[in-house]
Scaffold this motif. Structure first.
Motif: not given
Length: 164
Positions: A93-94, A151-152, A157-158, A161-163
């Motif tokens: 996410f970061t 990237m958004v 997704s991050a 918790g999606d892969d």
């Protein structure tokens, strides 16, 4: 979210295809110029300008969203092996947030340059003829903006918790 991901896939694939067609056009154009120059002593005018102002910009910037969508950008995962799944999500996410900020800033700055080039009608002189190059100034902001949107989606997704 799945509909957005499918749309992002299609758009990024389309832009990558345009970049691939641009690469093929570059190869054919340069090969034809070399043949014409060496066999007939008649080079194709403006080849250098078209390659550097059109083909190279197209090839470099339009496929950015596709490269990001594929996860094919250069990355260093030095500490990822030591991270828990939660820390990996935080790290992903970061990275996504930083990438969005950087891509958005690049899109903003290059958009301003594109508008300026359009307003003044940027061109290069080729054997006494004007070759307009202002349209190519709009390719970098387009590529950066679409990469930022990808990237958004990766950041979302991050968070979920999606892969990715």
């Amino acid at each position: 979210m799945q509909a957005m991901e499918r749309l992002a896939d299609r758009v990024s694939q389309g832009l990558a295809l345009i970049g691939a067609v641009g690469l093929m056009a570059l190869l054919v154009h340069v090969a034809a110029e070399v043949l014409a120059r060496n066999l007939f002593s008649r080079p194709i005018p403006a080849t250098n300008q078209i390659v550097s102002h059109y083909y190279m910009v197209l090839i470099a910037f339009l496929p950015l969203a596709w490269v990001e969508r594929q996860g094919a950008m250069i990355s260093v995962e030095l500490t990822e092996g030591f991270m828990s799944p939660r820390m990996k999500r935080v790290s992903d996410f970061t990275v996504a947030v930083l990438a969005v900020l950087i891509y958005a800033a690049l899109a903003w700055v290059t958009w301003a340059d594109a508008v300026k080039a359009w307003r003044v009608g940027s061109f290069v002189d080729v054997l006494g003829h004007r070759l307009a190059i202002w349209p190519t100034y709009f390719l970098p902001p387009l590529g950066f903006a679409l990469a930022a949107l990808v990237m958004v989606m990766r950041g979302i997704s991050a968070l979920r918790g999606d892969d990715a």
